[in-house]
Motif scaffolding. Structure first.
Motif, PDB file in Angstrom:
ATOM      1  N   PRO A  10       0.805  -1.222   0.000  1.00 17.68           N
ATOM      2  CA  PRO A  10       0.000   0.000   0.000  1.00 17.68           C
ATOM      3  C   PRO A  10       0.839   1.274   0.000  1.00 17.68           C
ATOM      4  N   ALA A  11       0.158   2.405  -0.127  1.00 18.19           N
ATOM      5  CA  ALA A  11       0.818   3.710  -0.176  1.00 18.19           C
ATOM      6  C   ALA A  11       1.642   3.963   1.084  1.00 18.19           C
ATOM      7  N   GLY A  12       2.840   4.497   0.886  1.00 19.55           N
ATOM      8  CA  GLY A  12       3.653   4.950   2.005  1.00 19.55           C
ATOM      9  C   GLY A  12       4.396   3.857   2.757  1.00 19.55           C
ATOM     10  N   VAL A  13       4.347   2.624   2.250  1.00 17.38           N
ATOM     11  CA  VAL A  13       4.970   1.524   2.995  1.00 17.38           C
ATOM     12  C   VAL A  13       6.499   1.505   2.814  1.00 17.38           C
ATOM     13  N   GLY A  14       6.986   2.254   1.811  1.00 13.98           N
ATOM     14  CA  GLY A  14       8.434   2.336   1.595  1.00 13.98           C
ATOM     15  C   GLY A  14       8.918   1.481   0.434  1.00 13.98           C
ATOM     16  N   LYS A  15       8.025   1.122  -0.472  1.00 14.93           N
ATOM     17  CA  LYS A  15       8.392   0.235  -1.591  1.00 14.93           C
ATOM     18  C   LYS A  15       9.478   0.835  -2.484  1.00 14.93           C
ATOM     19  N   THR A  16       9.352   2.129  -2.776  1.00 12.31           N
ATOM     20  CA  THR A  16      10.316   2.738  -3.709  1.00 12.31           C
ATOM     21  C   THR A  16      11.727   2.725  -3.125  1.00 12.31           C
ATOM     22  N   THR A  17      11.835   3.060  -1.847  1.00  8.64           N
ATOM     23  CA  THR A  17      13.152   3.048  -1.184  1.00  8.64           C
ATOM     24  C   THR A  17      13.765   1.652  -1.254  1.00  8.64           C
ATOM     25  N   ILE A  18      12.960   0.639  -0.912  1.00  9.38           N
ATOM     26  CA  ILE A  18      13.475  -0.731  -0.890  1.00  9.38           C
ATOM     27  C   ILE A  18      13.758  -1.224  -2.320  1.00  9.38           C
ATOM     28  N   ALA A  19      12.868  -0.914  -3.250  1.00  8.59           N
ATOM     29  CA  ALA A  19      13.048  -1.386  -4.628  1.00  8.59           C
ATOM     30  C   ALA A  19      14.356  -0.845  -5.208  1.00  8.59           C
ATOM     31  N   ARG A  20      14.621   0.417  -4.927  1.00 10.56           N
ATOM     32  CA  ARG A  20      15.842   1.048  -5.450  1.00 10.56           C
ATOM     33  C   ARG A  20      17.087   0.372  -4.866  1.00 10.56           C
ATOM     34  N   GLN A  21      17.070   0.153  -3.554  1.00 11.86           N
ATOM     35  CA  GLN A  21      18.239  -0.452  -2.901  1.00 11.86           C
ATOM     36  C   GLN A  21      18.404  -1.920  -3.319  1.00 11.86           C
ATOM     37  N   LEU A  22      17.281  -2.618  -3.449  1.00 12.70           N
ATOM     38  CA  LEU A  22      17.337  -4.030  -3.834  1.00 12.70           C
ATOM     39  C   LEU A  22      17.889  -4.167  -5.260  1.00 12.70           C
ATOM     40  N   ALA A  23      17.411  -3.294  -6.142  1.00 11.82           N
ATOM     41  CA  ALA A  23      17.881  -3.338  -7.536  1.00 11.82           C
ATOM     42  C   ALA A  23      19.387  -3.076  -7.580  1.00 11.82           C
ATOM     43  N   ASP A  24      19.845  -2.174  -6.731  1.00 12.56           N
ATOM     44  CA  ASP A  24      21.271  -1.866  -6.641  1.00 12.56           C
ATOM     45  C   ASP A  24      22.060  -3.110  -6.227  1.00 12.56           C
ATOM     46  N   ARG A  25      21.552  -3.792  -5.194  1.00 12.35           N
ATOM     47  CA  ARG A  25      22.205  -5.010  -4.691  1.00 12.35           C
ATOM     48  C   ARG A  25      22.281  -6.088  -5.759  1.00 12.35           C
ATOM     49  N   LEU A  26      21.172  -6.234  -6.509  1.00 13.97           N
ATOM     50  CA  LEU A  26      21.092  -7.320  -7.486  1.00 13.97           C
ATOM     51  C   LEU A  26      21.708  -6.932  -8.826  1.00 13.97           C
ATOM     52  N   GLY A  27      22.001  -5.647  -8.999  1.00 17.33           N
ATOM     53  CA  GLY A  27      22.585  -5.188 -10.270  1.00 17.33           C
ATOM     54  C   GLY A  27      21.595  -5.252 -11.419  1.00 17.33           C
ATOM     55  N   ILE A  28      20.292  -5.021 -11.101  1.00 16.12           N
ATOM     56  CA  ILE A  28      19.275  -4.983 -12.160  1.00 16.12           C
ATOM     57  C   ILE A  28      18.490  -3.670 -12.044  1.00 16.12           C
ATOM     58  N   ALA A  29      17.584  -3.431 -12.979  1.00 16.60           N
ATOM     59  CA  ALA A  29      16.842  -2.167 -12.974  1.00 16.60           C
ATOM     60  C   ALA A  29      15.638  -2.241 -12.035  1.00 16.60           C
ATOM     61  N   TYR A  30      15.139  -1.087 -11.606  1.00 19.04           N
ATOM     62  CA  TYR A  30      13.871  -1.105 -10.877  1.00 19.04           C
ATOM     63  C   TYR A  30      12.839  -0.291 -11.625  1.00 19.04           C
ATOM     64  N   LEU A  31      11.626  -0.819 -11.571  1.00 23.19           N
ATOM     65  CA  LEU A  31      10.516  -0.205 -12.300  1.00 23.19           C
ATOM     66  C   LEU A  31       9.480   0.269 -11.282  1.00 23.19           C
ATOM     67  N   ASP A  32       9.322   1.584 -11.197  1.00 20.00           N
ATOM     68  CA  ASP A  32       8.384   2.192 -10.252  1.00 20.00           C
ATOM     69  C   ASP A  32       7.060   2.408 -10.993  1.00 20.00           C
ATOM     70  N   THR A  33       6.137   1.425 -10.873  1.00 21.96           N
ATOM     71  CA  THR A  33       4.908   1.526 -11.679  1.00 21.96           C
ATOM     72  C   THR A  33       3.954   2.584 -11.120  1.00 21.96           C
ATOM     73  N   GLY A  34       4.100   2.908  -9.813  1.00 27.84           N
ATOM     74  CA  GLY A  34       3.311   4.016  -9.256  1.00 27.84           C
ATOM     75  C   GLY A  34       3.665   5.307  -9.991  1.00 27.84           C
ATOM     76  N   ALA A  35       4.961   5.464 -10.330  1.00 28.52           N
ATOM     77  CA  ALA A  35       5.398   6.667 -11.053  1.00 28.52           C
ATOM     78  C   ALA A  35       4.753   6.723 -12.439  1.00 28.52           C
TER      79      ALA A  35
END
Ligand code: DC
Length: 224
Positions: A10-35
């Motif tokens: 849901p909104a405000g749970v922190g998905k974008t922050t985690i998605a960005r950091q996770l993508a960095d760790r895995l060396g893949i892209a992140y797609l922010d579909t809310g954006a």
């Protein structure tokens, strides 16, 4: 080999922050579909969700999203241009939620999201990534937290972006979005049956990231 990790919640749970950091760790892209939903909402303007569907379709067909870069440098482009920072306000979030109830808007964005996920590995973040858009994704996560925690997180986030809004107002807008996102007829917000649910209420971002990374490590990033 393409790997898709889905991150819903849901909104405000922190998905974008985690998605960005996770993508960095895995060396893949992140797609922010809310954006993506937010950009369409900002581009179409207030009240666009009340337009007849046959007016929305040609307008949607003029839009094209691309994703460039990877990790924290992943960047969504709309018709070749970076997205406006104005998409981040709670007001535009609410417009996005209104538009997200319309099946032709969801279909259009789902096709765009799936097209991106056919070409590159992704951490895909949104409401229906594991349930509808990428049902066969290898790794699926659903982040949750109480509404009070989420309103405070969003308040701090907006402040850090120089877009201060009152906590009470944010709380009220998140409540409306929660209700609308969970109860819409098409692709409502809900965990995919095979998603790992993470209650983040009492966890900071580092702990959430570690939990997700641990699950991925146990299962193996790629298909065997
Ligand atoms: O994740 P966000 O707050 O940026 O999303 C804004 C709104 O967009 C959200 O309230 C509902 C809609 N949305 C959606 O319907 N499906 C998605 N996959 C992502 C967002």
């Amino acid at each position: 080999m393409i790997t898709i990790v889905t991150l819903d919640g849901p909104a405000g749970v922190g998905k974008t922050t985690i998605a960005r950091q996770l993508a960095d760790r895995l060396g893949i892209a992140y797609l922010d579909t809310g954006a993506m939903f937010r950009s369409v909402a900002l581009y179409f303007g207030e009240g666009s969700w009340e337009k007849p569907v046959d007016q929305l379709v040609p307008e949607l067909n003029r839009l094209d999203f691309d994703l460039e870069g990877e990790g924290r440098h992943s960047e969504l482009l709309l018709n070749g241009y970076p997205l406006s920072p104005d998409i981040r306000s709670e007001e535009v979030g609410l417009w996005a939620s209104h538009l997200g109830r319309i099946p032709v808007v969801r279909d259009f964005l789902r096709r765009n999201q799936q097209a991106i996920g056919r070409i590159i590995s992704l951490v895909a973040e949104g409401r229906d990534m594991g349930s509808v858009v990428f049902p066969t994704a290898r790794h699926k996560f659903f982040m949750d937290a109480s509404i009070d925690v989420r309103a405070k997180r969003r308040h701090a986030q907006l402040k850090a972006m120089g877009m201060e809004e009152g906590l009470e107002r944010i709380h009220a807008q998140i409540r409306i979005r929660d209700d609308q996102d969970r109860n819409r007829v098409v692709a409502p917000l809900k965990p995919a049956q095979d998603a790992v649910i993470i209650d983040t209420s009492a966890l900071d971002a580092d702990r959430v990231l570690e939990k997700i990374v641990e699950h991925i490590r146990q299962k193996g990033l790629l298909d065997d």
